[in-house]
Design an enzyme around this catalytic site. Structure first.
Site, PDB file in Angstrom:
ATOM      1  N   THR A 181       0.846  -1.181   0.000  1.00  0.00           N
ATOM      2  CA  THR A 181       0.000   0.000   0.000  1.00  0.00           C
ATOM      3  C   THR A 181       0.893   1.246   0.000  1.00  0.00           C
ATOM      4  OG1 THR A 181      -1.534  -1.269   1.355  1.00  0.00           O
ATOM      5  CG2 THR A 181      -1.872   1.134   1.277  1.00  0.00           C
ATOM      6  N   GLU A 197       9.904  -7.043  -1.772  1.00  0.00           N
ATOM      7  CA  GLU A 197      10.414  -5.985  -2.649  1.00  0.00           C
ATOM      8  C   GLU A 197      11.896  -6.194  -2.925  1.00  0.00           C
ATOM      9  OE1 GLU A 197       8.585  -5.398   0.020  1.00  0.00           O
ATOM     10  OE2 GLU A 197       6.866  -4.160  -0.564  1.00  0.00           O
ATOM     11  N   ARG A 254       5.258   7.151   0.557  1.00  0.00           N
ATOM     12  CA  ARG A 254       4.543   6.814   1.795  1.00  0.00           C
ATOM     13  C   ARG A 254       5.485   6.943   2.984  1.00  0.00           C
ATOM     14  NH1 ARG A 254       2.454   0.584   3.197  1.00  0.00           N
ATOM     15  NH2 ARG A 254       3.176   0.703   5.361  1.00  0.00           N
ATOM     16  N   ASN A 291      -4.465  -8.482   3.963  1.00  0.00           N
ATOM     17  CA  ASN A 291      -4.486  -7.071   4.329  1.00  0.00           C
ATOM     18  C   ASN A 291      -4.407  -6.157   3.115  1.00  0.00           C
ATOM     19  OD1 ASN A 291      -4.522  -5.053   6.394  1.00  0.00           O
ATOM     20  ND2 ASN A 291      -2.371  -4.656   5.927  1.00  0.00           N
TER      21      ASN A 291
END
Lengths: 1188, 334
Positions: free
Chosen positions: A34, A67, A117, A1005
């Site tokens: 996210t 990642e 973020r 999630n």
């Protein structure tokens, strides 16, 4: 350019960026995080639909295990000549850092698209700021930042063109959520223009540089002190050339599209004296505010840094008007201990190098998507006008600790007259956000009309509140901040009026639409005082509709979206009514058209009913209500809960000052008990007459709202009349009573308890011993019952039978009222964990669902029990959780060792008997622990009297003399994928840690991405056509070690086995692994059937239950016990009750049939393997020697 | 060589044994297996409009559940799976089967609304169905509705579909009508090219443990051929439409009986579910043997030999049977 090609569309930033990235790449290596996940998901979706890139190929999308893995695959793919990209954010970008140095060091063209973020520091935050991109600015990537959805779309392409030419890789970033999730009208770059921006000679040059055995080279060498330095300096010319290359690409882009960009973009007064410099969406707020102020005569301007790296000093200096006297640099990041934040430092350095005598101050704003609004920009300009402006300031918060913050006017309104602003308060489940996204599309459908949508959610997964901010008008909407003055406010859930200041943002004369269960002539009396006052004072036009009632009647369930969307269009007059209705109906047909007629018909009926049922309310002249907003938390709540938690719950968290926040991220536990959410109109109710007191409802309750106690008959003295009670039916408790109390205000109405109740009323078909009932009539009675229930003593732990479900119901849950999805399959396990070992439990929790419902503010569910002891919980990261938990163990073991050794040396001082008793005490059963705690308490008393060094030290370590239970908890994304290396390593140590994997077989999630736990034949994101390979058998991998306790459990299939596994794992002194099947919303099931599905999973052999206990091997027995019987259901009978499997029968019926056959064969064979293991002689397993 | 060829709805079939709607024909593989086993034609399971809609509604609801409710997960399933309807999968199977099979693949449809009947029929035609079997069954639960009204609706449905598609239409009807023959005639007048006799109905049992109705459908047995046999005998050669017999086919004997009464094809599900698709070959060879042994040459030779139309007074024939049963009962010592 043709008119059609330049048509406007509405989409969010993620879509706008992915649109470009997908078309100019061949390979995407990704990992969900996210707020960047949708970019990767879209790429995957387009790839599976066969959408082609500009060269006519279909890009490959590869999901990786982390990642770090994604960056490695990107690097490899680039080295092998493919145009390759990735999408990421935050921790993901940090994990990519080592490869980014490599990619840049090797001058490899690539663009990483980042939804910028926050970084997890004192707390995790999924929201937007520049901490992530600033943390990787040393890697040698170019950095180009967008301020809006349009810019993100355009700059994605400009970055790609520039990287190919410069060979410098780029980060292209937009602000997470604010831009990535803002829906706005933009002009798409036509495919021909994308094509024209990309020079195929450069693409071929990239391919030629790739590794090839046909012309081999060596890359990735190791250097020595003699050459590394020089080699590191070789790239300077490339970086020096890059700014011009970027500007050339921008100019070419302007020729093709008409949209011009500069490396540094100035807006404002012609001869500004005060200048604000910023990047990202904040720059749009700054320039709109500067324009507005300049129009009023203020000599102000705003400079947006579009190309941040390489930082072109020359272009920067040229872009700063000569008239500027003072500059404020705004950074959306925090660099503790620095002389200022990075952009500020760059500006200062550039100006100093040029000898420009300008006063420069720097400040921070907007961390974690803190709304950044015009009033804040004006405050910064005002500060620049001060004699001694503050440096290192903050704006947007109240810093009453270090005094950094600037005062600002939160309501400064600079928006143009023609913009209509609307606010919608909805529930996550009612479809409000979806409807508003649709409204934005409808509003912007016509050329020349523009619309913007931004959606704010609370952090709960069940009963979440959503606030939609919609703007529209005849000019592009350049306002990336929340609406504070709305001309239309809709409240889609009546109860919101009692807890949120819904009308606080209503502008005078605005329209207020309320979904209420009350008829128009009665609704006024049901409103709280402050709502009435807003309506009267602001002269609001007030309309009401019983949308929930209409939706129920039409079979739409809780989805009031279509009805209220219709009302919005009908009332607001933004479109002619008939046109609006026609467009809504057209979009319904578009959404559901392929799916038969019923859904379309129901929604059409909803549109028609909406118009018929909408009523304007005649507003009285006076406020008549006597009640007002409920206080967010009870008046007797602890101070912190009232000052901080309560304010957050009331939607006033932005105003909480710095001083009220803990400096190190430490919060009091158990605050969910103060938040009576009342999210369900239907709640569980107990029938004492037919209940058999088995505890099956209590154990499966995901939200810990079913509590039971037994007590002496005399305990009923003073009980409310309606307090339910029954004689206890267990032996050995003569005269005792039993009560099952439902905490109705916390109940989510999930019905897992009802479905799991084994009782069937003999007289009333379908009735259980616990049933769902309408809450309203019983609410007051139950409040009184709960209050009385809490006065009853807790059953003594040492008298509770821990070995069965019936007994465990009496253990106080130290995990309660979490905000997980109603009917969650994970939380019952955590509640059980807290009941069994809560008073000595230390939890390392991987990031994911369990860290969100376990630790997302405002309120958290882990709590202390009556004795003040309870689970100590922490979340480090997603990838490191096993290691984090092992760290707990190492420290605990070390400190226990120190404590024991100190104690041994103090036998003379405190008494040898006590010392020996403490040192040799068994610590397995509950009575063992009770006894040990008593001994330790005795020791504490003795030590407290002493002042010698050893005693003081031992006192500080005394708690370690009670064995602590370390649990490492997380989902399958952690255990199977990103954290697998750590899981494997930690399991391979001889340390007493317990790993609990809440296995939903998918990334829950972040929205259903495939993990290595995803089963063959299930559809998930990145496995849309069905996963083609079976799930990893993590249990067998662990069993292969021989000395790890391993259990596979499913509470819905066999709760007793789950219970035994928890207790055995905890008691086993080495590493333990429990794989707990957790049904999930991402499986596409009716959540009330979750436990039944668990039972089917075991009964079909899909999820066999077993335990591998190395201690049995030590005794020469077979350590492997198969706890579930041979499959007696076909896999299909389990699988095809779940959308994740069933969806493929539509998508690809034959493929689904093939995969089902394969999955059945895999399940059969797996079960046979387990059966073989279970049938072996104990000597046929790896030896497990006694520890020396 | 015995000539087994027959004609059904204008389709030339190699022999009269047809696999009727069953779970065996739900998927492509199953349809191919039936063809390989020798079915002369294959009827796919009925597409129920209500089922499709209920399934779509359930899908939508599960798919939408939790979407756009929290910031991290906009939804839980791949985007395009939301676009799928339940009908598409079935139509796709039909499409593939029709393209792959040499024998006719007939689609069966049970609509619930006029639009549903017509739209679904269009899709089936487009997918390559050789014919459509309209499954008219519906429990008329409203006691206020007359039989005439119910029949009028059914006829209207047939007319609607007839006007919508050019494919051959068969109508599968139930026997519980005051005048089946009259209704059959009207069906044909409204555009039916053939009749399938008869449909078997869902009649729930009660579970005494849970006090709930238990839906289950028992496979048919050979004794169930009587009613269709009678009505095929009565209607054959009188109404200008193909006749398909269904129910109770267990051995070649039932096949022969149906053909003798005038059926153009004989359909079976239960026997194939009991014995597997290979049972088609057994039925076929039994039929050949019977024809050969009786000295006939072809199916055409035996078809309709016992049809009422060949008899002078069918009404009297039927009544005579009734009387003879009553009067004969007990005479052989039973």
């Amino acid at each position: 350019m043709t008119g059609a090609a330049m048509a406007t569309e509405t989409m969010d930033g993620n879509t706008a960026v992915a649109h470009i990235a997908y078309r100019v790449n061949e390979v995407c290596c990704i990992y969900p995080i996210t707020p960047s996940s949708p970019m990767a998901e879209l790429a995957d979706e387009w790839s599976s639909k066969g959408i082609r890139n500009i060269w006519g190929g279909i890009p490959v999308v590869q999901e990786m295990q982390s990642e770090g893995g994604a960056a490695g695959a990107v690097h490899g793919s680039l080295q092998s000549g493919a145009l390759t990209t990735t999408f990421t954010a935050s921790q993901g970008l940090l994990l990519m850092l080592p490869n980014m140095f490599k990619i840049a060091g090797e001058l490899t063209p690539a663009v990483f698209h980042v939804a910028a973020r926050s970084i997890a520091t004192q707390a995790l935050s999924i929201f937007g700021d520049h901490q992530d991109i600033m943390a990787v600015r040393a890697a040698g990537f170019g950095m180009i930042g967008a301020a809006s959805v349009q810019e993100a779309h355009d700059l994605a392409l400009i970055a790609q063109a520039a990287t190919l030419k410069s060979r410098v890789p780029f980060i292209h970033f937009m602000d997470g959520f604010r831009t990535s999730h803002e829906v706005n009208t933009l002009t798409l770059v036509p495919d021909e223009a994308i094509r024209a921006m990309i020079d195929d000679d450069l693409v071929r040059a990239h391919r030629l540089r790739a590794l090839s055995p046909e012309h081999p080279v060596v890359r990735g060498t190791a250097h020595n002190p003699d050459t590394y330095f020089q080699a590191r300096e070789t790239t300077n010319p490339y970086y020096a050339a890059t700014p011009e290359i970027v500007q050339t690409a921008m100019d070419r882009f302007a020729e093709l599209t008409g949209r011009a960009y500069r490396l540094f973009r100035y807006e404002g007064h012609d001869a500004p004296e005060r200048l604000v410099i910023s990047m990202g969406s904040g720059a749009e707020v700054a320039r709109e505010t500067a324009r507005w102020m300049a129009a009023k005569g203020d000599k102000v301007g705003a400079l947006q840094v579009v190309l941040y790296r390489p930082f072109s000093t020359a272009d920067f200096l040229a872009a700063v008007p000569d008239s500027v006297k003072s500059i404020a640099v705004l950074d959306r990041t925090k660099e503790p201990g620095g002389t200022g934040e990075p952009l500020y430092q760059d500006v200062v350095t550039a100006l100093a190098a040029a000898g420009r005598a300008v006063r420069v101050i720097g400040g921070r704003y907007g961390l974690s998507s803190k709304d950044f609004r015009p009033g804040m920009v004006k405050a910064v300009f005002d500060e620049l006008a001060a004699d001694k402006p503050k440096n290192n300031f903050t704006v947007g918060i109240d810093d009453d600790v270090f005094g950094t913050s600037l005062d600002f006017d939160p309501d400064l309104d600079i928006e143009p007259e023609g913009t209509t602003r609307a606010l919608f308060y909805g529930l996550g489940a009612d479809g409000t956000v979806g409807a508003n996204k649709n409204s934005v599309k409808i509003l912007a459908e016509e050329q020349g009309r523009y619309a913007q949508g931004y959606f704010v959610y609370d952090s709960h997964k069940s009963g979440a509140e959503t606030i939609s901010h919609l703007r529209f008008g005849g000019a592009p909407i350049q306002a990336p901040y929340l609406i504070r003055q709305a001309s239309f406010v809709a409240c889609h859930k009546f109860e919101f009026l009692e807890k949120l200041d819904v009308l606080g943002a209503a502008a005078p004369g605005a329209t207020f639409l309320l979904n209420a269960p009350h008829p128009p002539d009665e609704v006024w009396d049901a409103l709280p005082r402050s709502v009435q006052a807003h309506i009267i004072d602001k002269k609001l036009k007030f309309l009401v509709i019983d949308a929930s009632g209409v939706a129920q009647e039409l079979g739409l369930g809780p989805r009031v979206n279509t009805i209220l969307q219709t009302c919005f269009f009908a009332i607001s007059g933004v479109l002619p009514r008939d046109e609006a209705i026609a467009r809504i109906k057209a979009s319904i047909e578009k959404s559901y058209g392929r799916k038969g007629g019923a859904i379309v018909r129901r929604n059409f009926a909803a549109v028609d009913a909406a118009l018929a049922q909408l009523h304007e309310v005649e507003v009285p002249k006076e406020v008549t209500a006597t009640s007002d907003l409920r206080p967010p938390v009870p008046a007797d709540a602890p101070d912190f809960v009232r000052r901080v938690t309560g304010e957050m719950l009331a939607g006033r968290g932005d105003a909480i000052p710095v001083s009220a926040m803990p400096p190190d991220g430490t919060f009091p536990p158990g605050t969910t008990s103060y938040e009576k959410r009342n999210i369900s109109d239907e709640v569980a109710a107990w029938d004492p007459d037919i209940c058999i007191q088995c505890g099956q409802c209590s154990i499966v309750c995901p939200h810990s709202v079913i509590r039971t106690k037994y007590y002496e008959e005399s305990g009923l003295e003073g009980a409310p009349d309606a307090f339910p009670s029954a004689p206890i039916n267990a032996r050995g408790f003569p005269g005792s009573r039993y009560t099952l109390q439902v905490y109705v205000e916390d109940c989510t109405g999930c019905a897992l308890c009802v479905e799991n109740c084994p009782v069937n009323s003999p007289t009333e078909p379908g009735r259980k011993a616990i049933n769902l009932v309408d809450k309203r009539p019983i609410l007051e009675t139950e409040r009184q019952n709960i209050a009385f229930f809490e006065t009853l003593p807790l059953p003594e732990r040492s008298r509770v039978n821990f070995a069965n479900v019936r007994g465990v119901q009496f253990l106080d849950p130290l995990f309660e009222f979490n905000g997980a999805c109603a009917g969650c399959g994970e939380t019952p396990y955590l509640k059980l964990l807290s009941q069994l070992f809560g008073d000595r439990l230390q939890i390392a929790n991987a990031t994911g669902c369990s860290s969100i419902y376990g630790g997302n503010l405002p309120t958290t569910p882990w709590r202390a029990g009556a004795d003040g002891r309870g689970p100590a919980w922490s979340n480090s990261l997603f990838e490191d959780n096993a290691e984090f938990g092992l760290g707990f163990r190492l420290a605990i073991d070390k400190q226990t060792e120190t404590a024991r050794s100190l104690l041994e040396g103090m036998a003379g001082e405190v008494g040898d008997e006590l010392v020996q008793a403490i040192l040799t005490a068994p610590q397995v059963t509950e009575s063992d622990f009770t006894a040990q705690r008593q001994r330790v308490a005795a020791l504490r008393t003795k030590l407290e009297e002493r002042t010698d060094e050893a005693s003081v030290t031992l006192l500080s370590l005394i708690d370690y003399l009670v064995r602590r239970s370390v649990w490492i908890v997380g989902g399958d994304g952690w255990a199977y994928d990103i954290g697998y290396g750590g899981v494997d390593h930690v399991l391979a140590q001889d340390r007493d840690v317990n790993l609990l994997v809440l296995d939903t077989e998918v990334y829950s999630n972040t929205g259903g991405q495939s993990s290595k736990a995803t089963p063959l034949g299930a559809s998930a994101k990145f496995a849309a056509a069905g996963k083609r390979v079976p799930r990893k058998d993590l249990a067998m991998q662990a069993i292969a070690y021989g000395y790890i306790y391993v259990a596979q459990i499913a509470m819905g299939a066999n709760p007793e086995q789950a219970l035994v596994a928890f207790r055995e794992a905890e008691a086993y002194p080495g590493p333990s692994l429990i794989l707990a099947y957790s049904h999930c919303i991402a499986h596409g099931i009716e959540m009330r059937d979750g436990m039944k599905q668990q039972a089917r999973a075991a009964a079909s052999g899909y999820w066999p239950l077993f335990r591998y206990d190395p201690t049995r091997r030590r005794r020469g027995e077979n350590p492997f016990r198969l706890d579930s019987p041979r499959p007696r259901l076909k896999l299909e009978d389990f699988a095809y009750r779940e959308l994740r499997f069933r969806v493929l029968t539509k998508l690809d019926p034959e493929g689904a049939a093939t995969m089902l056959r394969q999955a059945q064969a895999a399940a059969d064979e797996r079960y046979r393997n387990y059966e073989d293991l279970a049938g072996r002689d104990g000597s046929r397993f790896l030896p497990n020697w006694e520890q020396p | 060589v015995t000539d087994l060829a027959t004609d059904y709805l204008g389709l030339k079939l190699a022999h009269p044994v047809v696999a009727s709607a069953s779970p065996l024909a739900r998927q492509f593989d199953g349809i191919r297996r039936l063809e390989d086993a020798g079915a002369a034609a294959i009827v796919m399971p009925s597409i129920y409009e209500e089922e499709i809609e209920a399934e779509d509604a359930a899908f939508s609801s599960l798919m939408e559940h939790g979407t756009l409710a929290q910031p991290e997960a906009a939804g839980y399933f791949p985007g395009h799976s939301a676009e799928l309807g339940s009908l598409e999968g079935r139509v796709e199977t039909l499409h593939r089967a029709a393209a792959a099979c040499d024998v006719p693949v007939i689609a069966s449809l049970n609509g619930s609304t006029p639009t549903g009947w017509v739209e679904f029929a269009h899709q089936l035609e487009d997918a390559g169905a050789a014919a459509i079997e309209l499954n008219l069954y519906r429990v008329p639960t409203d006691p206020a509705r007359t039989g005439e009204e119910v029949e009028r609706d059914w006829l209207e449905t047939v007319r609607l579909v007839r006007n919508a598609v050019s494919l051959p239409l068969a109508v599968k009807l139930g026997p519980w009508l005051s005048s089946p023959g009259n209704f059959a005639t009207k069906l044909v007048e409204n555009g039916a090219n053939g009749l399938v006799m008869f449909n078997r109905f869902y009649e729930p049992d009660i579970d005494l443990q849970t006090l709930t109705p238990q839906p289950d459908l028992k496979l048919s047995r050979a004794y169930e051929i009587r009613q269709p046999l009678l009505w095929i005998a009565l209607l054959a050669r009188r109404i200008g439409a193909s006749l398909a017999a269904t129910s109770g086919v267990e051995t070649h004997e039932e096949v022969v009986k149906y053909l003798l009464c005038g059926a153009d094809v004989v359909m079976t599900t239960s026997s194939l579910l009991r014995h597997g698709p290979e049972h088609i070959a057994t039925l076929k060879s039994g039929l050949v043997d019977w024809i050969d042994q009786r000295g006939f040459d072809s199916v055409a030779d035996i078809r309709g030999r016992l049809a009422a139309a060949r008899l002078a007074h069918p009404e009297a024939y039927v009544r005579a049977q009734y009387v003879s049963i009553l009067t004969g009962y007990g005479q052989d010592g039973k």
